[in-house]
Design an enzyme around this catalytic site. Structure first.
Site, short mmCIF file in Angstrom:
data_model
loop_
_atom_site.label_atom_id
_atom_site.label_comp_id
_atom_site.label_asym_id
_atom_site.label_seq_id
_atom_site.Cartn_x
_atom_site.Cartn_y
_atom_site.Cartn_z
N TYR A 270 -13.53 -2.41 9.53
CA TYR A 270 -12.34 -1.88 9.66
C TYR A 270 -11.63 -2.29 11.12
CZ TYR A 270 -8.53 1.62 9.30
OH TYR A 270 -7.35 2.15 9.06
N GLY B 289 0.99 -1.24 0.03
CA GLY B 289 -0.01 0.03 -0.02
C GLY B 289 0.90 1.39 0.02
N LYS C 249 -8.50 -4.33 12.00
CA LYS C 249 -7.34 -3.71 12.76
C LYS C 249 -6.96 -4.32 14.15
CE LYS C 249 -5.85 -1.00 9.54
NZ LYS C 249 -4.60 -1.31 8.89
#
Length: 249
Positions: free
Chosen positions: A150, A9, A154
């Site tokens: 998310y 990324g 995480k």
């Protein structure tokens, strides 16, 4: 000996800042993102500063693509012994509005991607009897409205990190996690749009809630990653460092 790092990324934002920082630290860097052409600016910035980098296009959630990408890095830059799993996407929504694809896509990129990349890279680390793995978590791991997918991903990165530290420590490989708070990146523009406000309004509002009085920059996160990758951090493993301008998410 120049060690090789892979940053996923890394076309923009935290990933780009991290790739540039690691190159400045002396690593040869594979700048990996979904599309190799999107990595051009990051690679150019590294090369202009006298570093060595290549652009790699790969979907981190695709096992075959990951295997090919890591093999190419080993061939062109040298065996990768530093891995920063930063690739991520957002598909924010409240739980009752969240689709199956919203959930699956986020967990695929963050968790499956980190798993596949780490499994491929650890072979090189074990052979070298040295390695650094840094996984990007987030303050959202502690819970955040509209981010069930998310937040789960995480939080999962933290458990993944701690397990890697246990399994790979005997090979002189450390694994740590950096959990950024509010960092000014392009990804946040999606959040502002979802909230129906401008990016500037989002940043200003966030800064008021952060003890140090400002939002974070990608370079703040890159500095933490740099430490975990250094020799100075050889006795630090399985840790989660919140880079959030204060003690609260």
């Amino acid at each position: 000996m120049t060690r090789t790092a892979i940053v996923t990324g890394a076309a923009r934002g935290i990933g780009a800042a991290t790739a540039i920082r690691l190159a400045a630290d002396g690593y040869a860097v594979a700048v990996l993102d979904l599309d190799a052409t999107s990595c051009t600016d990051t690679v150019a910035a590294i090369e202009e500063a006298g570093g060595r980098a290549i652009a790699i296009g790969a979907n981190v959630a695709d096992s075959a693509a990951v295997t090919d990408a890591v093999a190419r890095v080993a061939d062109e830059l040298g065996a990768p012994t530093v891995l920063v799993n930063n690739a991520g996407i957002l598909r924010d929504n409240l739980l009752f509005k969240m689709t199956d694809d919203d959930w699956d896509a986020v967990l695929a990129v963050h968790l499956r991607g980190a798993f596949l990349m780490t499994r491929a890279v650890q072979a090189h680390q074990v052979e070298a009897k040295w390695g650094r793995i840094v996984n990007l978590s987030s303050t959202s791991a502690l819970g955040n409205r509209g981010q069930a997918n998310y937040a789960a991903a995480k939080a999962g990165m933290q458990g993944f990190t701690k397990t890697l530290a246990i399994e790979l420590g005997r090979y002189n490989v450390t694994a740590n996690s950096v959990a950024p708070g509010f960092i000014a990146t392009d990804m946040l523009r999606q959040t502002a749009e979802r909230m129906g406000i401008t990016n500037e309004q989002l940043l200003e509002g966030a800064a008021k809630e952060i003890p140090v009085g400002r939002v974070g920059q990608p370079e703040d996160v890159a500095a933490a990653v740099s430490f975990f990758c250094s020799e100075a951090a050889s006795f630090v493993s399985g840790q989660v460092l919140y880079v959030a301008g204060g003690p609260k998410a």
